[in-house]
Design an enzyme around this catalytic site. Structure first.
Site, short mmCIF file in Angstrom:
data_model
loop_
_atom_site.label_atom_id
_atom_site.label_comp_id
_atom_site.label_asym_id
_atom_site.label_seq_id
_atom_site.Cartn_x
_atom_site.Cartn_y
_atom_site.Cartn_z
N SER A 191 0.43 -1.31 0.18
CA SER A 191 -0.12 0.10 -0.08
C SER A 191 0.93 1.41 -0.14
CB SER A 191 -1.54 0.13 0.61
OG SER A 191 -2.10 0.82 0.85
N GLU A 318 -9.58 -5.11 -3.44
CA GLU A 318 -9.09 -4.54 -3.08
C GLU A 318 -10.02 -4.13 -2.52
OE1 GLU A 318 -5.41 -3.83 -2.71
OE2 GLU A 318 -4.99 -4.65 -4.39
N HIS A 414 -7.25 -5.61 0.68
CA HIS A 414 -6.84 -5.11 0.88
C HIS A 414 -6.22 -5.36 1.84
CE1 HIS A 414 -3.96 -1.82 0.56
NE2 HIS A 414 -4.19 -1.24 1.41
#
Length: 510
Positions: A191, A318, A414
């Protein structure tokens, strides 16, 4: 195995993590970035006398997040620039053979997080033959907020990235004492940490400090200077101080954290405030034209990092995590979906293209898929594309592991890939991410991902072919045999990527 190590600043003592691995935690790599050093480049750490006990994680950077199992920031904590090392016991006769090094940069929207989160424990990777380093860096306004230039008293942008460079310099100068090879360093992140790694690939100050990079779910693009300046003015107004160097310096770190949270919440509460209303991340790297000359996507395409091997991964769902933790607005109607498309300047044909791929998908599912691919999936894939076209050696993978059920953790969302790659599935605090206790197939998947990271860091080979003309479909899919949960738009990755072909990333503006 010894637990005392020499560094250029002084001796440090660690502790046994498990049999065969020593953890040395909370080693300071720079001076505390407060007082006269606040908003400045990190300064080298002054030496200490004697042996410093490094058996607990150091304080985290100012933030309001309270993450399960991780240290929390308390007002007054200032010694926030520290790192952690996990080093394996060496077989007799091999002590003089340096091991590859993996340096982990945590994510957290450039606003929260630390190297001390339970999922980032480096023990399993150390047992796989790596020396593992995780680090803290300045986040939020302290690390990325815009400070207006004040003559010779200017403060650099991208201070969080400068902290990361300082940590890499510490690794260069000290990691040999822990059994690591300073010329075989891999930077890895997820990320915000993944985009940090991509930025470092392009920055002059980081040149020569690592030879490989791993980027999971890189988020983009970076900010344009005008956006950073506008957001800084809003933070100053919320904190009740002038938007000047003196004004920000007079504000306590706690007050800037509160003000930043208030600004983000203001965007969240106003559905007509443009892009930031959907997921108000108000800090990030700034393409300032100097320290970071442009978005890393453009710089990598220009070939500035072609000598750095790159391993890219993203998850296939995600944004389902952001929905689960209620951090993003969702489009539930066609009108809201149209507003999302307009706010981000996306091709009007995108929603219909997604519907063709998964006809039964709801408006909400299409929005979450679009938002996740915009922010992470497509941006990550374009990093891989750009690096390959520029002559760099690139490996691409996707995390598609899903789990039966309808509750949290059933998606390939995610952050779910990180505990698999670190080999930390048994850690109780990450079970929300993976949907409960790990299954035998989960453990087998984790073993494969740990081996891929270890192999890439050691030799540049994660176990599959690099992207290129001779291996056009060289994409490793990380998954298990569990039944799919939720809509899977990535079943036809080629068709999905073609839908984005007319979209161009530019530094983020309002």
């Amino acid at each position: 195995m010894t637990s005392v190590f020499d560094t250029v600043n002084g001796r440090v003592r660690g502790r046994a993590a498990v049999r065969g691995v020593v953890a040395v935690l909370g080693i300071p790599y720079a001076e505390p970035p407060f007082g006269a050093d606040r908003f400045r480049e990190p300064r080298p750490r002054r030496p200490w006398a004697g042996v410093r006990d490094c058996v607990e994680y150091g304080p985290v950077s100012p933030q309001s997040a309270e993450l399960p199992g991780a240290p929390r920031w308390s007002p007054g904590d200032e010694d926030v620039l520290s790192l952690n090392v996990w080093t394996p016991e060496r077989a007799k006769g091999t002590e003089d053979r340096p091991l590859p090094v993996l340096v982990w940069i945590h994510g957290g929207a450039y606003t929260f997080g630390s190297g001390a989160e339970p999922g980032f424990d480096g023990t399993a990777l150390a047992r796989a033959g790596l020396v593992v380093v995780s680090l803290n860096y300045r986040v939020g306004f302290e690390g990325f907020g815009h400070i207006p230039s004040d003559g010779e008293d200017a403060c650099p942008p991208n201070r969080g990235l400068l902290d990361q460079i300082a940590a890499l310099e510490w690794v260069r100068d000290n990691i040999a004492s822990f059994g690591g090879a300073p010329d075989r360093v891999t930077v890895a992140g997820q990320s915000a940490g993944a985009t940090s790694a991509a930025c470092l690939m392009t920055m002059d100050g980081a040149r020569g400090l690592f030879r490989r990079a791993i980027a999971h779910s890189a988020v983009g693009p970076v900010f344009a200077p005008a956006l950073a300046e506008r957001l800084a003015r809003k933070v100053a107004a919320a904190a009740g101080v002038p938007a000047t160097h003196a004004g920000f310096a007079a504000a306590s770190p706690q007050s800037l954290v509160r003000a930043s949270d208030a600004v983000a919440d203001g965007y969240r509460q106003d559905p007509h405030s443009g892009r930031l209303s959907w997921d108000p991340v108000i800090f990030g790297p700034v393409a300032d034209g100097h320290l970071l000359r442009a978005d890393p996507l453009d710089l990598i395409a220009a070939g500035v990092a072609r000598d750095t091997d790159l391993l890219v991964c993203h998850t296939t769902q995600e944004y389902w995590l952001m929905s689960a933790v209620d951090s993003c607005a969702e489009a539930a109607t066609e009108e809201e979906l149209t507003r999302f498309i307009e706010d981000f300047g996306l091709p009007e044909s995108l929603p219909e293209g997604y519907r063709r791929l998964v006809p039964e998908a709801s408006v909400r599912d299409i929005h979450l898929a679009l938002h996740g691919d915009l922010r992470f999936g497509e941006y990550s894939n374009r990093l891989a594309d750009a690096h390959t076209r520029s002559g760099g050696r690139t490996f691409l993978s996707r995390f598609a592991r899903q789990r039966d059920g309808t509750g949290p953790g059933v998606y390939a969302w995610h952050c779910a890939d990180v505990p698999f790659a670190f080999g930390n599935l048994a850690e109780e605090n990450i079970q929300f991410l993976i949907g409960g206790p790990p299954t035998p197939s989960d453990h087998r998947l984790s073993d494969r991902m740990v081996a891929a990271w270890a192999g890439f860091a050691a030799t540049g080979d994660p176990g599959w072919k690099p992207v290129g003309d001779d291996a056009h479909d060289a994409v490793r899919i990380w998954g298990t045999a569990a039944s799919a949960a939720g809509p899977d738009f990535w079943q036809d990755a080629g068709a999905l990527r073609r839908l984005w072909s007319t979209f161009t990333y530019r530094p983020e503006r309002l």
